[in-house]
Design a protein around this motif. Structure first.
Motif, mmCIF file in Angstrom:
data_model
loop_
_atom_site.group_PDB
_atom_site.id
_atom_site.type_symbol
_atom_site.label_atom_id
_atom_site.label_comp_id
_atom_site.label_asym_id
_atom_site.label_seq_id
_atom_site.Cartn_x
_atom_site.Cartn_y
_atom_site.Cartn_z
ATOM 1 N N HIS A 147 34.078 -9.424 14.657
ATOM 2 C CA HIS A 147 34.911 -8.416 14.036
ATOM 3 C C HIS A 147 34.099 -6.958 14.029
ATOM 4 O O HIS A 147 34.989 -5.948 13.836
ATOM 5 C CB HIS A 147 35.837 -8.970 12.932
ATOM 6 C CG HIS A 147 36.390 -10.238 13.232
ATOM 7 N ND1 HIS A 147 37.635 -10.100 13.536
ATOM 8 C CD2 HIS A 147 36.202 -11.416 12.887
ATOM 9 C CE1 HIS A 147 37.929 -11.535 13.854
ATOM 10 N NE2 HIS A 147 37.135 -12.180 13.331
ATOM 11 N N VAL A 148 33.148 -7.133 13.567
ATOM 12 C CA VAL A 148 32.342 -6.039 13.013
ATOM 13 C C VAL A 148 31.032 -5.673 13.710
ATOM 14 O O VAL A 148 30.158 -6.632 13.836
ATOM 15 C CB VAL A 148 31.996 -5.800 11.510
ATOM 16 C CG1 VAL A 148 31.326 -4.581 11.155
ATOM 17 C CG2 VAL A 148 33.370 -6.339 10.816
ATOM 18 N N ALA A 149 30.623 -4.554 14.277
ATOM 19 C CA ALA A 149 29.272 -4.323 14.883
ATOM 20 C C ALA A 149 28.698 -3.022 13.980
ATOM 21 O O ALA A 149 28.742 -1.985 14.528
ATOM 22 C CB ALA A 149 29.509 -3.947 16.233
ATOM 23 N N PRO A 150 27.921 -3.648 12.895
ATOM 24 C CA PRO A 150 27.501 -2.511 12.053
ATOM 25 C C PRO A 150 26.022 -1.979 12.882
ATOM 26 O O PRO A 150 25.283 -2.801 13.276
ATOM 27 C CB PRO A 150 27.179 -3.104 10.564
ATOM 28 C CG PRO A 150 26.930 -4.454 11.163
ATOM 29 C CD PRO A 150 28.067 -4.873 12.281
ATOM 30 N N ALA A 151 25.708 -0.757 12.413
ATOM 31 C CA ALA A 151 24.494 -0.014 12.983
ATOM 32 C C ALA A 151 23.686 -0.167 11.925
ATOM 33 O O ALA A 151 24.115 0.090 10.516
ATOM 34 C CB ALA A 151 24.858 1.339 13.111
ATOM 35 N N VAL A 152 22.564 -0.685 12.057
ATOM 36 C CA VAL A 152 21.604 -1.011 10.978
ATOM 37 C C VAL A 152 21.191 0.139 10.306
ATOM 38 O O VAL A 152 20.968 0.257 8.861
ATOM 39 C CB VAL A 152 20.433 -1.884 11.436
ATOM 40 C CG1 VAL A 152 19.317 -1.876 10.490
ATOM 41 C CG2 VAL A 152 20.691 -3.215 11.784
ATOM 42 N N PRO A 153 20.927 1.215 10.885
ATOM 43 C CA PRO A 153 20.596 2.681 9.991
ATOM 44 C C PRO A 153 21.423 2.996 9.046
ATOM 45 O O PRO A 153 21.502 3.231 7.883
ATOM 46 C CB PRO A 153 20.534 3.694 11.116
ATOM 47 C CG PRO A 153 19.994 3.054 12.412
ATOM 48 C CD PRO A 153 20.805 1.756 12.143
#
Length: 169
Positions: A147-153
Motif C-alpha cells: 500500500h505504501v512505498a516510502p522513500a528512505v530519505p
C-alpha cells in the motif's frame, strides 16, 4: 558522510554481508523487544503504544487507525527492523540512517526506532485518513509494502525531526 549517504550500499556485490553486519549490530540493541514474560509491561508493547499515540496526535487519523491494536503490526516493525516493509538495499540505507541518528542525537536505538515507526505511519497517512475502517487500517499497516512505498530519505528526515523535537515538516 555516513555509509547510506555515500551510496556504497547499492554499489557492489556485498549486499548480504552488509545486511548481516548492520542487522547484527542493530539486534544487539534490540534484545529487550523480544522479552515475552512481562505481559502488558513488555518494552515492545509500551513502544508500540507510544508510537501509535504519537502518530494519532500528530496526524488526526481517526477511529479506524486508533482501533487497531498497535502490537498487531508494531511487533513485526520493531522486531524485524522494518525488513518486511522496505526492500533491500533501501533497508540497509534505513538501518545505517538509524545508527547515524542515534549517534548524532545521542539517543538509544529504541527511541530512534519508535520515531521511525511514527514516520512509517506518516507515510501511510493518506491511506489511513478519510474514515478508513479498522479492517482497512489493519490491512494497510500489516501489508505495508502493498500500500505504501516510502522513500528512505523522507523516513529518515521525519524520524530525525521527531527525535530532535522539531515535529513534522
Amino acid at each position: 558522510n555516513n555509509f547510506a549517504q555515500s551510496g556504497a550500499v547499492s554499489d557492489g556485490p556485498f549486499h548480504e554481508s552488509d545486511a548481516y553486519v548492520l542487522f547484527d549490530a542493530l539486534m544487539a540493541h534490540q534484545a529487550s523487544l523480544f522479552a515475552t514474560d512481562l505481559g502488558a509491561d513488555a518494552p515492545v508493547l509500551k513502544l508500540c503504544r507510544r508510537f501509535q499515540t504519537e502518530s494519532s496526535q500528530l496526524l488526526s487519523l481517526g477511529n479506524g487507525f486508533n482501533s487497531v491494536e498497535p502490537q498487531l503490526y508494531g511487533l513485526r516493525w520493531c522486531r524485524l527492523l522494518f525488513s518486511r516493509e522496505i526492500a533491500c538495499p533501501a533497508l540497509l540505507q534505513l538501518w545505517d540512517g538509524l545508527f547515524a541518528l542515534c549517534h548524532a542525537h545521542q539517543k538509544e536505538l529504541s527511541v530512534v526506532t519508535e520515531k521511525c515507526c511514527t514516520a512509517l505511519i506518516c507515510a501511510a497517512a493518506p491511506n489511513l485518513r478519510g474514515g478508513a475502517k479498522e479492517q482497512i487500517a489493519l490491512e494497510i499497516l500489516m501489508r505495508y509494502k502493498n500500500h505504501v512505498a516510502p522513500a528512505v530519505p523522507r523516513l529518515l528526515d521525519i524520524s530525525e525531526r521527531l527525535v530532535d523535537g522539531r515535529g513534522l515538516p
